[in-house]
Design a protein around this motif. Sequence first.
Motif, PDB file in Angstrom:
ATOM      1  N   LEU A 189       1.014  -3.931   1.872  1.00  0.00           N
ATOM      2  CA  LEU A 189       0.041  -3.157   1.096  1.00  0.00           C
ATOM      3  C   LEU A 189      -1.306  -3.877   1.087  1.00  0.00           C
ATOM      4  O   LEU A 189      -2.360  -3.242   1.205  1.00  0.00           O
ATOM      5  CB  LEU A 189       0.545  -2.927  -0.330  1.00  0.00           C
ATOM      6  CG  LEU A 189       1.660  -1.886  -0.489  1.00  0.00           C
ATOM      7  CD1 LEU A 189       2.104  -1.778  -1.945  1.00  0.00           C
ATOM      8  CD2 LEU A 189       1.223  -0.515   0.022  1.00  0.00           C
TER       9      LEU A 189
ATOM     10  N   ILE B 269      -1.419   3.349  -6.305  1.00  0.00           N
ATOM     11  CA  ILE B 269      -1.771   3.272  -4.882  1.00  0.00           C
ATOM     12  C   ILE B 269      -2.613   4.481  -4.540  1.00  0.00           C
ATOM     13  O   ILE B 269      -2.163   5.620  -4.661  1.00  0.00           O
ATOM     14  CB  ILE B 269      -0.505   3.251  -3.992  1.00  0.00           C
ATOM     15  CG1 ILE B 269       0.341   2.005  -4.300  1.00  0.00           C
ATOM     16  CG2 ILE B 269      -0.897   3.269  -2.518  1.00  0.00           C
ATOM     17  CD1 ILE B 269       1.677   1.990  -3.575  1.00  0.00           C
TER      18      ILE B 269
ATOM     19  N   THR C 108      -5.101  -0.598  -3.874  1.00  0.00           N
ATOM     20  CA  THR C 108      -4.069  -0.764  -4.894  1.00  0.00           C
ATOM     21  C   THR C 108      -4.708  -1.322  -6.153  1.00  0.00           C
ATOM     22  O   THR C 108      -5.674  -2.080  -6.099  1.00  0.00           O
ATOM     23  CB  THR C 108      -2.965  -1.744  -4.444  1.00  0.00           C
ATOM     24  OG1 THR C 108      -3.550  -3.026  -4.213  1.00  0.00           O
ATOM     25  CG2 THR C 108      -2.292  -1.271  -3.172  1.00  0.00           C
TER      26      THR C 108
END
Lengths: 236, 236
Positions: free
Chosen positions: A206, A222, A217
């Motif tokens: 991520l 997200i 994020t």
Amino acid sequence: MRHNNKINCIDCENTNCFIKKHCLDNIEQSVRIHENKFVNRYTKNQLIFMEGNFVDSINFIQSGRVKVFKKGAFGKDQIIRLISDGEIFGHRGLSDAEKFSISATSITDTMICSFDKPFFFKLLKSTPELTFNLMLYFANELNHGENKLRDLAIFNVREKVAKALITIIAAYGLNKENEINHAHELSRQDIAELVGLNSNQVTKILADLKEDNILETDNKKIKIINLKKLKEIVNI
Amino acid sequence: MRHNNKINCIDCENTNCFIKKHCLDNIEQSVRIHENKFVNRYTKNQLIFMEGNFVDSINFIQSGRVKVFKKGAFGKDQIIRLISDGEIFGHRGLSDAEKFSISATSITDTMICSFDKPFFFKLLKSTPELTFNLMLYFANELNHGENKLRDLAIFNVREKVAKALITIIAAYGLNKENEINHAHELSRQDIAELVGLNSNQVTKILADLKEDNILETDNKKIKIINLKKLKEIVNI
DNA sequence: GAATTGGTATGATATAAATCATCAATAATC
DNA sequence: GATTATTGATGATTTATATCATACCAATTC
């Protein structure tokens, strides 16, 4: 889990439901369905049934979200499906299996309609249309399952994370702000369990995807910046 | 692939077949089935249909062995199923899919019975018993698929190879010498493609398993010495 | 508002897996 | 029966993955 005022299927707003679509043609049957329907309410993160439990029911989501998963070795679970309104689950128990091979928990507050197995079998026998459409639905699910199998076998970690995100989006969509996980119900661990990783790896990928301006994020939130690029990672 | 003298289902020895079991109750239907059945013979390693082909048929194995697989990126295929007498394939095409999402090739000399999709749909509509049992069969297949998914997500290379061997044994059995049947028709590459590995890794693990007195290899032949120990590797 | 808890972030390290190069064995072709 | 492909076997190397330790942040509890 407690019993609740039952909505009659005829009044139910869930047009996606198999029962609603195929079983309400004759009044008599509609009545029997209502009589044999159990409706239960679950709050967030409650266990609906557990792997190994005796199969006693076939279930439909009236409203809410459910994750279906399998227990693996060393506490490494595998999420099989993320489902919502109208979808059927626990139907693998229709085969000769005596026990559930999966567990299910609510992700959000959820209402579940259930029928016991003998009644549902009678319903299937008396409603060929239902059986036929269920058969088609299963054929389609087999397709999806096989795609997933291939993907898991071939994808690297980055591709797996992209795949997991796309799976979540396909199941639950994006909100106005292009965020997945609106209510922050799914953890890094859940994302990992969709594709056979651990939460650590998810966190790292991520961060990479953030670096590549594909997403942002903020703790559990997200936000998808570039869905096209995300999809390109897994070649769709 | 060429057309052949058709055996009538009534005379067919394959008691495992869905058609044989559920569709021959009335004479009229039996006749129509025979008229609409195509039978093709394939020699070893022939392509039966390919991913992307227009779905025009539902297929049953009269005799022989077939592998069903998906094409992945970089020529990394994934074997989805190993099947034999009586088993149905191409049925994912029953859903709204217009094109096959899988390919199928014969592993041995094989006879395939096929029906075109419109006829098979009519047959399903007029034979609730067939539809019902197909639905149950699919539910069961979904179970298996989910187990496989979990295994692939969690297993390491050694466990994956053990799993692949057990899958082959479950599909095609062992001969009197405890050798994997038709092992000479399945290459290291095939074993690898059952569980998302490459042929190199399979070769190495087979050498390890030989070291551990679990099996013996002699070129393509694989003789199982200790099936119990093999199963223990994957916890069954 | 300090302390606890549960999840997230990140670099370092250990381990496992994939790839590559090479050789051997077998099967296929002439 | 010699030659050529094909497949299998094996060790060395590179790369990817999993694990560990630690720090951070936000929500909850006292």
